[in-house]
Write an enzyme that holds these catalytic residues in place. Structure first.
Site, PDB file in Angstrom:
ATOM      1  N   LEU A  71      15.220  16.876  43.968  1.00 13.12           N
ATOM      2  CA  LEU A  71      14.108  17.799  43.861  1.00 13.12           C
ATOM      3  C   LEU A  71      12.966  18.147  42.966  1.00 13.12           C
ATOM      4  O   LEU A  71      14.019  17.900  41.711  1.00 13.12           O
ATOM      5  CB  LEU A  71      14.801  19.358  43.574  1.00 13.12           C
ATOM      6  CG  LEU A  71      15.701  20.002  45.073  1.00 13.12           C
ATOM      7  CD1 LEU A  71      16.269  21.935  44.778  1.00 13.12           C
ATOM      8  CD2 LEU A  71      14.687  20.107  46.085  1.00 13.12           C
ATOM      9  N   ASP A  72      11.347  18.223  43.377  1.00 16.55           N
ATOM     10  CA  ASP A  72      11.311  18.134  42.236  1.00 16.55           C
ATOM     11  C   ASP A  72      11.182  19.324  41.205  1.00 16.55           C
ATOM     12  O   ASP A  72      11.554  20.624  41.369  1.00 16.55           O
ATOM     13  CB  ASP A  72       9.511  18.586  42.865  1.00 16.55           C
ATOM     14  CG  ASP A  72       9.021  17.439  43.569  1.00 16.55           C
ATOM     15  OD1 ASP A  72       9.561  16.411  43.564  1.00 16.55           O
ATOM     16  OD2 ASP A  72       8.223  17.691  44.502  1.00 16.55           O
ATOM     17  N   ARG A  73      10.352  18.541  39.957  1.00 19.04           N
ATOM     18  CA  ARG A  73      10.666  20.046  38.924  1.00 19.04           C
ATOM     19  C   ARG A  73      10.437  21.545  39.530  1.00 19.04           C
ATOM     20  O   ARG A  73      11.506  22.044  38.294  1.00 19.04           O
ATOM     21  CB  ARG A  73      10.085  19.372  37.414  1.00 19.04           C
ATOM     22  CG  ARG A  73      10.614  19.946  36.321  1.00 19.04           C
ATOM     23  CD  ARG A  73       9.984  19.385  35.212  1.00 19.04           C
ATOM     24  NE  ARG A  73      10.639  20.153  33.723  1.00 19.04           N
ATOM     25  CZ  ARG A  73       9.854  20.321  32.858  1.00 19.04           C
ATOM     26  NH1 ARG A  73       8.801  18.221  32.144  1.00 19.04           N
ATOM     27  NH2 ARG A  73      10.120  20.380  31.955  1.00 19.04           N
ATOM     28  N   HIS A 179       7.243  14.677  48.077  1.00 19.61           N
ATOM     29  CA  HIS A 179       5.916  16.502  47.931  1.00 19.61           C
ATOM     30  C   HIS A 179       5.180  16.381  49.680  1.00 19.61           C
ATOM     31  O   HIS A 179       3.984  16.323  49.938  1.00 19.61           O
ATOM     32  CB  HIS A 179       4.768  15.488  46.685  1.00 19.61           C
ATOM     33  CG  HIS A 179       4.274  16.380  45.631  1.00 19.61           C
ATOM     34  ND1 HIS A 179       3.683  15.708  44.448  1.00 19.61           N
ATOM     35  CD2 HIS A 179       5.687  15.990  44.558  1.00 19.61           C
ATOM     36  CE1 HIS A 179       4.642  15.073  43.634  1.00 19.61           C
ATOM     37  NE2 HIS A 179       5.530  15.450  43.668  1.00 19.61           N
TER      38      HIS A 179
END
Length: 259
Positions: A71-73, A179
């Site tokens: 998961l993106d930060r 993204h």
């Protein structure tokens, strides 16, 4: 207004995170509700970070854990780990084959209804990790299904408008591009609030100044997968918490957790 350091790094502003919320656990698999701002593991993206989901979960349950996706930060929600390398290979292949199911919740600018966006995305290269990669790759297939759950209008001017509109969206990625959801919402001209890379700076500023929101309003709410040992379908739901949950109330976007 100049962006803060936290915004430039695309992270949420928060102090040391408390104990992780475990959503599902057995002898092979552990799923947590990752808070926004927490890296999954050490990364060149932030060499100063001192907390990582892998380390925190290992210390919390007293076992080595292996993340099987990312998961993106700045994104919160379901993050899946396994406890042995054989299970890791099994589950990682499911993500590669896109046989898992993932649903996200997001607050976007404007009023958006529902649809399916089939819009190829060019691969986004990391400056360090992809130094030797082929930079001539054609755009990759990227498909996102989206559905509006609630709409609101708040009496705060942003730009030339005297009121601002927002929608709470359910986003279902059918592919797994980097993204993807953030870039697809930008393409639809309904960027996700708090997105400092693909979003609208004026609306991000308004949310910081009026609602103390310093994070991306994107949450991985649901994940289903086939268990690596029992082969049963496992479904994991992650409730929205903290400042994300608070701001939904503040701007009158009703949210009901689905177990």
């Amino acid at each position: 207004m100049l962006a803060t350091v936290a915004e430039q790094q695309d992270i949420s502003v928060q102090s040391s995170t408390p104990e992780l919320e475990i959503l599902y656990q057995d002898d092979y698999v552990v799923a947590i509700n990752k808070p926004s701002g927490l890296l999954v593991h050490r990364s060149w993206l932030d060499t100063h970070a001192t907390e990582f989901a892998v380390q925190k979960l290992r210390d919390q349950i007293g076992q080595h854990v292996y993340p099987v996706h990312r998961l993106d930060r700045p994104t919160s929600g379901v993050l899946l780990f396994v406890l042995d390398k054989d299970s890791a290979r099994h589950l990682m292949q499911q993500f590669i084959d896109q046989t898992t199911e993932k649903n996200y919740l997001a607050v976007v600018r404007g009023h958006l209804d529902q649809g399916i966006l089939d819009y190829p995305l060019k691969y986004q290269y990391d400056k360090i990790a992809d130094k030797k990669a082929d930079m001539t790759k054609p755009p990759q297939e990227a498909v996102t299904e989206y559905r509006c759950l609630a709409k609101t209008e708040i009496p705060i001017a942003v730009g030339p408008y005297q009121a601002s509109r927002y929608s709470l969206m359910e986003l279902i990625p059918k592919t797994g591009r980097k993204h993807q959801l953030r870039r697809h919402m930008k393409h639809l001209r309904h960027p996700i609030v708090g997105d400092t890379s693909h979003g609208d700076g004026k609306h991000n500023t308004m949310f910081r100044e009026n609602f103390a929101i310093h994070r991306l309003l994107l949450h991985a709410a649901y994940l289903s997968f086939t268990h690596p040992k029992t082969e049963q379908k496992i479904e994991v739901h992650a409730p929205i918490t903290g400042d994300f949950l608070r701001v939904l109330s503040d701007i009158n976007l009703p949210y009901k957790f689905r177990e």
